[in-house]
Design a protein around this motif. Structure first.
Motif, PDB file in Angstrom:
ATOM      1  N   ARG A 260       0.827  -1.208   0.000  1.00 47.56           N
ATOM      2  CA  ARG A 260       0.000   0.000   0.000  1.00 47.56           C
ATOM      3  C   ARG A 260       0.859   1.255   0.000  1.00 47.56           C
ATOM      4  NH1 ARG A 260      -4.476   1.793   4.609  1.00 47.56           N
ATOM      5  NH2 ARG A 260      -5.071   3.769   3.614  1.00 47.56           N
ATOM      6  N   SER A 261       0.496   2.190  -0.833  1.00 52.04           N
ATOM      7  CA  SER A 261       1.123   3.510  -0.840  1.00 52.04           C
ATOM      8  C   SER A 261       0.204   4.469  -0.083  1.00 52.04           C
ATOM      9  CB  SER A 261       1.326   4.010  -2.268  1.00 52.04           C
ATOM     10  OG  SER A 261       2.252   3.209  -2.955  1.00 52.04           O
ATOM     11  N   PHE A 262       0.551   4.745   1.172  1.00 46.49           N
ATOM     12  CA  PHE A 262      -0.192   5.768   1.911  1.00 46.49           C
ATOM     13  C   PHE A 262       0.084   7.102   1.221  1.00 46.49           C
ATOM     14  CE2 PHE A 262       0.121   2.487   5.127  1.00 46.49           C
ATOM     15  CZ  PHE A 262      -1.119   2.545   5.744  1.00 46.49           C
TER      16      PHE A 262
ATOM     17  N   VAL B  99       4.226   0.812   2.095  1.00 49.46           N
ATOM     18  CA  VAL B  99       4.297  -0.286   3.053  1.00 49.46           C
ATOM     19  C   VAL B  99       4.120  -1.595   2.282  1.00 49.46           C
ATOM     20  CG1 VAL B  99       3.260  -1.347   5.089  1.00 49.46           C
ATOM     21  CG2 VAL B  99       3.391   1.142   4.919  1.00 49.46           C
ATOM     22  N   ALA B 100       5.057  -2.505   2.413  1.00 52.87           N
ATOM     23  CA  ALA B 100       5.035  -3.758   1.655  1.00 52.87           C
ATOM     24  C   ALA B 100       3.948  -4.706   2.159  1.00 52.87           C
ATOM     25  CB  ALA B 100       6.401  -4.430   1.754  1.00 52.87           C
ATOM     26  N   PRO B 101       3.532  -5.682   1.326  1.00 53.97           N
ATOM     27  CA  PRO B 101       2.498  -6.643   1.747  1.00 53.97           C
ATOM     28  C   PRO B 101       2.880  -7.397   3.013  1.00 53.97           C
ATOM     29  CG  PRO B 101       2.926  -6.833  -0.613  1.00 53.97           C
ATOM     30  CD  PRO B 101       3.955  -5.914  -0.067  1.00 53.97           C
ATOM     31  N   SER B 102       4.165  -7.623   3.195  1.00 55.17           N
ATOM     32  CA  SER B 102       4.640  -8.393   4.352  1.00 55.17           C
ATOM     33  C   SER B 102       4.391  -7.685   5.681  1.00 55.17           C
ATOM     34  CB  SER B 102       6.142  -8.676   4.207  1.00 55.17           C
ATOM     35  OG  SER B 102       6.866  -7.458   4.069  1.00 55.17           O
ATOM     36  N   ALA B 103       4.036  -6.404   5.646  1.00 49.04           N
ATOM     37  CA  ALA B 103       3.789  -5.649   6.883  1.00 49.04           C
ATOM     38  C   ALA B 103       2.582  -6.176   7.641  1.00 49.04           C
ATOM     39  CB  ALA B 103       3.603  -4.168   6.572  1.00 49.04           C
ATOM     40  N   GLY B 104       1.676  -6.840   6.927  1.00 50.47           N
ATOM     41  CA  GLY B 104       0.527  -7.434   7.595  1.00 50.47           C
ATOM     42  C   GLY B 104      -0.718  -6.573   7.550  1.00 50.47           C
ATOM     43  N   ALA B 105      -1.850  -7.191   7.852  1.00 53.68           N
ATOM     44  CA  ALA B 105      -3.149  -6.543   7.689  1.00 53.68           C
ATOM     45  C   ALA B 105      -3.320  -5.310   8.558  1.00 53.68           C
ATOM     46  CB  ALA B 105      -4.265  -7.549   7.985  1.00 53.68           C
ATOM     47  N   VAL B 106      -2.778  -5.332   9.768  1.00 56.78           N
ATOM     48  CA  VAL B 106      -2.960  -4.193  10.674  1.00 56.78           C
ATOM     49  C   VAL B 106      -2.282  -2.951  10.112  1.00 56.78           C
ATOM     50  CG1 VAL B 106      -2.456  -3.263  12.958  1.00 56.78           C
ATOM     51  CG2 VAL B 106      -3.210  -5.636  12.724  1.00 56.78           C
ATOM     52  N   GLU B 107      -1.019  -3.099   9.700  1.00 59.26           N
ATOM     53  CA  GLU B 107      -0.286  -1.956   9.173  1.00 59.26           C
ATOM     54  C   GLU B 107      -0.873  -1.484   7.842  1.00 59.26           C
ATOM     55  OE1 GLU B 107       2.455   1.095   8.982  1.00 59.26           O
ATOM     56  OE2 GLU B 107       2.041  -0.247  10.657  1.00 59.26           O
ATOM     57  N   LEU B 108      -1.243  -2.431   6.992  1.00 60.33           N
ATOM     58  CA  LEU B 108      -1.808  -2.076   5.685  1.00 60.33           C
ATOM     59  C   LEU B 108      -3.162  -1.401   5.823  1.00 60.33           C
ATOM     60  CD1 LEU B 108      -0.949  -5.329   3.681  1.00 60.33           C
ATOM     61  CD2 LEU B 108       0.071  -3.081   3.339  1.00 60.33           C
ATOM     62  N   GLY B 109      -3.873  -1.706   6.896  1.00 64.87           N
ATOM     63  CA  GLY B 109      -5.221  -1.181   7.079  1.00 64.87           C
ATOM     64  C   GLY B 109      -5.306   0.094   7.891  1.00 64.87           C
TER      65      GLY B 109
ATOM     66  N   ASP C  46      -5.429   3.964   9.096  1.00 63.65           N
ATOM     67  CA  ASP C  46      -5.990   5.191   8.546  1.00 63.65           C
ATOM     68  C   ASP C  46      -4.884   5.968   7.845  1.00 63.65           C
ATOM     69  OD1 ASP C  46      -6.378   8.357   9.433  1.00 63.65           O
ATOM     70  OD2 ASP C  46      -8.196   7.404   8.671  1.00 63.65           O
ATOM     71  N   THR C  47      -5.217   6.612   6.718  1.00 61.45           N
ATOM     72  CA  THR C  47      -4.213   7.335   5.939  1.00 61.45           C
ATOM     73  C   THR C  47      -3.494   8.394   6.771  1.00 61.45           C
ATOM     74  OG1 THR C  47      -5.395   6.993   3.859  1.00 61.45           O
ATOM     75  CG2 THR C  47      -3.833   8.799   3.910  1.00 61.45           C
ATOM     76  N   ALA C  48      -4.242   9.166   7.531  1.00 60.73           N
ATOM     77  CA  ALA C  48      -3.640  10.223   8.337  1.00 60.73           C
ATOM     78  C   ALA C  48      -2.655   9.651   9.348  1.00 60.73           C
ATOM     79  CB  ALA C  48      -4.730  11.016   9.055  1.00 60.73           C
ATOM     80  N   GLU C  49      -3.008   8.506   9.917  1.00 58.02           N
ATOM     81  CA  GLU C  49      -2.125   7.861  10.880  1.00 58.02           C
ATOM     82  C   GLU C  49      -0.865   7.333  10.202  1.00 58.02           C
ATOM     83  OE1 GLU C  49      -2.249   4.154  14.104  1.00 58.02           O
ATOM     84  OE2 GLU C  49      -3.947   4.547  12.768  1.00 58.02           O
ATOM     85  N   GLY C  50      -1.048   6.738   9.010  1.00 56.95           N
ATOM     86  CA  GLY C  50       0.084   6.178   8.293  1.00 56.95           C
ATOM     87  C   GLY C  50       1.079   7.216   7.810  1.00 56.95           C
ATOM     88  N   LEU C  51       0.617   8.456   7.652  1.00 57.62           N
ATOM     89  CA  LEU C  51       1.469   9.515   7.096  1.00 57.62           C
ATOM     90  C   LEU C  51       1.884  10.569   8.108  1.00 57.62           C
ATOM     91  CD1 LEU C  51      -0.309  10.223   3.676  1.00 57.62           C
ATOM     92  CD2 LEU C  51       1.908   9.126   4.009  1.00 57.62           C
TER      93      LEU C  51
END
Length: 565
Positions: free
Chosen positions: A420-422, A522-532, A534-539
């Motif tokens: 995922r690209s945040f 974030v690569a697929p290997s980061a797992g569902a929690v990290e990939l999921g 919120d955009t604001a939180e991820g950035l």
């Protein structure tokens, strides 16, 4: 019909330089004596439209009907053989591109300021499109600008206004005029691209759990939405809202994002709507939003590219290549790499995609500014993107799975494969031009001196650390014609693959608009929690670092952006 060509003396106006999508100013600027006439004559002085066919359309914003009459009077005096005009001067930008291509017109003049507000105190725009149906390239817009600086007269045929509400063929001085149904040809185009039968079957089978809502935002696409979603796909009339084009867009801002399309977002959440979508003033932008699921434009084009060959009939013979504008996230690149497709990075402006399409190198492309499209025309196409999503969802559910695959599920599946690209964009609108220039100069100084390279920057709130890998100005050499476009945005790249882009926008009508784009992969290997997340939180951490490095708040005098998308 008797007529006489008159020559009207005039003087140049400063600042009639077309931006990425034509000349945009406040309505009151265009209403100045000779101002609009000057620019239209400059267009005709820059192209050889004598004995040719031109298309005229627009988003119906305030001052459009009068300007159509001005184009007719000046164009006819300059020898245009035929005008094809959308009824009531209404023709979405994608529909106009289709008409130019379908009827092999010489070009077209579109009256639009796209996603900018309309009305007597807001924005108006005039844009010239060339024979491929796309925006005029820089060599044409530069020529138009040069003509505006030396113009001393314009030609006009003084005839009564033509009734733009009547369909049919007419004469206007020496020119022929055909007023066409604004919607018919475009709907036929989409029917040839997508599997309407599959979409309709899916929607009918899932009426209770898959509600659809399209918001025209009182822009040009309301009639197109009714024709497609109600008449062709059999959805109830309540599935389309704000569908009457209004000169002031109902007092709203016809930009399909989470800020300005809040009415759609609120109804989607309140009424448990699975698929919501909005388009902008002239119909070339879109937003996809289902209950609890917002699709970023960067993710949208990547997902369309991923599913296109399998799900959409138009691409059954393959996808030639994909592309993104430079500020757009790299999500589509991960799809291209897995599928073995060429992926191009171009400056902001749809004309850059058009060159690649004409050369047979590109099928699907997108911009982070809610613009998505393909080589079916030479403009981004909001309604096309919305129907593409419905086609993909219908295909994903074709075997009647026990659990419906909706927007959220499609996004999750995509992230599990591609990562995922945040991504987010901060718009600072109508800021001081002086302050904006100081911001640009400061970043350019870092680029020239290399003073940021290898420096470490930590976020106080998240504890994340970002090391600068390089800083650069984005220059682009067109792989088709070799033309070079310089200084298309300033990029700060970090060692973890994150990046921040700063760009002065050319779509505003006054002051300056600074856009800051922030991307963290974030690569697929980061797992569902990290990939999921919120955009604001991820950035959050990266945004703090970007604001610190650029000193944006100091230079612009703004604590917060006007819009976050």
């Amino acid at each position: 019909m008797s007529f006489q060509v008159k020559k009207i003396s005039t003087k140049p106006y400063d600042g009639q330089k077309p931006g990425t999508s034509g000349l945009r100013k406040r309505v009151k600027v265009f209403q100045q004596e000779h101002y609009t006439e000057n620019f239209i004559q400059a267009i005709f002085d820059s192209i050889d439209a004598k004995d040719q066919t031109l298309v005229i359309g627009g988003d119906g914003r305030f001052f459009s009907p009068e300007t159509v009459q001005t184009i007719l009077r000046i164009g006819s005096a300059n020898g245009v053989a035929k005008f094809i005009i959308g009824q009531n001067a209404i023709l979405s930008t994608p529909a106009a591109s289709n008409i130019i291509r379908k009827f092999k017109a010489y070009g077209g003049i579109l009256l639009t300021a796209s996603h900018n507000p309309g009305g007597p105190d807001n924005d108006f725009g005039i844009k010239y499109n060339v024979s491929n149906g796309g925006p005029a390239p820089e060599n044409v817009t530069d020529k138009i600008f040069e003509k505006t600086k030396t113009i001393s007269s314009y030609k006009v045929i003084d005839l009564p206004p033509l009734d733009l509400a009547k369909l049919g063929n007419f004469e206007f001085g020496p020119s022929k005029v055909e007023i066409i149904d604004s919607v018919k040809d475009y709907v036929e185009l989409l029917e040839a691209i997508f599997d309407f039968k599959l979409i309709k079957s899916f929607l009918q089978a899932n009426q209770a759990k898959f509600k659809v809502l399209f918001d025209g935002m009182h822009g040009v696409t309301g009639p197109y939405g009714r024709a497609i979603f109600v008449d062709k796909l059999g959805l109830p009339a309540s599935s389309v809202q704000n569908a009457t084009p209004l000169p002031d867009f109902g007092g709203g801002h016809p930009d399909p994002n989470l800020t300005y399309a809040h009415e759609l977002v609120e109804r989607v959440e309140a009424d448990d709507i699975a698929f919501g979508a909005a388009s902008d003033g002239d119909g070339d932008r879109n937003m996809i939003y289902g209950k609890g699921a917002f699709v970023t434009p960067s993710d949208s084009v990547a997902i369309i590219a991923d599913w296109a060959e399998e799900a959409i009939p138009y691409f059954k013979n393959g996808v030639k290549g994909v592309a993104r504008s430079m500020p757009t996230s790299k999500q589509i690149e991960y799809v291209a790499k897995k599928k073995g497709l060429s992926c191009y990075e171009v400056p902001t402006g749809w004309k850059f995609f058009g060159n690649l399409m004409d050369a047979g190198k590109l099928s699907i492309c997108g911009e982070e500014s809610f613009g998505t499209g393909s080589d079916h025309i030479r403009e981004k196409d909001g309604v096309w993107a919305i129907v593409a999503w419905l086609n993909i969802l219908a295909f994903a559910n074709r075997d009647s799975p026990s659990q419906l695959v909706g927007i959220k599920e499609l996004l999750q599946k995509h992230y599990e494969v591609y990562g995922r690209s945040f991504f987010s964009r901060y718009d600072y609108e109508e800021v001081s031009s002086e302050g904006a220039q100081k911001l640009v100069d400061n970043i350019n100084a870092h680029i020239t001196q290399g003073s940021l390279k290898s420096t470490q920057h930590a976020s106080k709130s998240t504890g994340q650390s970002f090391a600068v890998a390089e800083t650069l100005n984005f220059d682009y050499t067109d792989p088709v014609d070799g033309s070079v476009s310089r200084n298309q945005g300033q990029i700060i790249r970090f060692e973890d693959g994150s990046r921040v882009v700063f760009r002065l926008s050319g779509t505003g009508s006054q002051g300056a608009t600074v856009r800051m784009y922030v991307e963290r992969y974030v690569a697929p290997s980061a797992g569902a929690v990290e990939l999921g997340r919120d955009t604001a939180e991820g950035l959050k951490g990266l945004i703090e670092v970007a604001l610190e490095i650029s000193k944006l708040k100091e230079f612009l005098g703004r604590e917060k952006p006007t819009v976050i998308t």
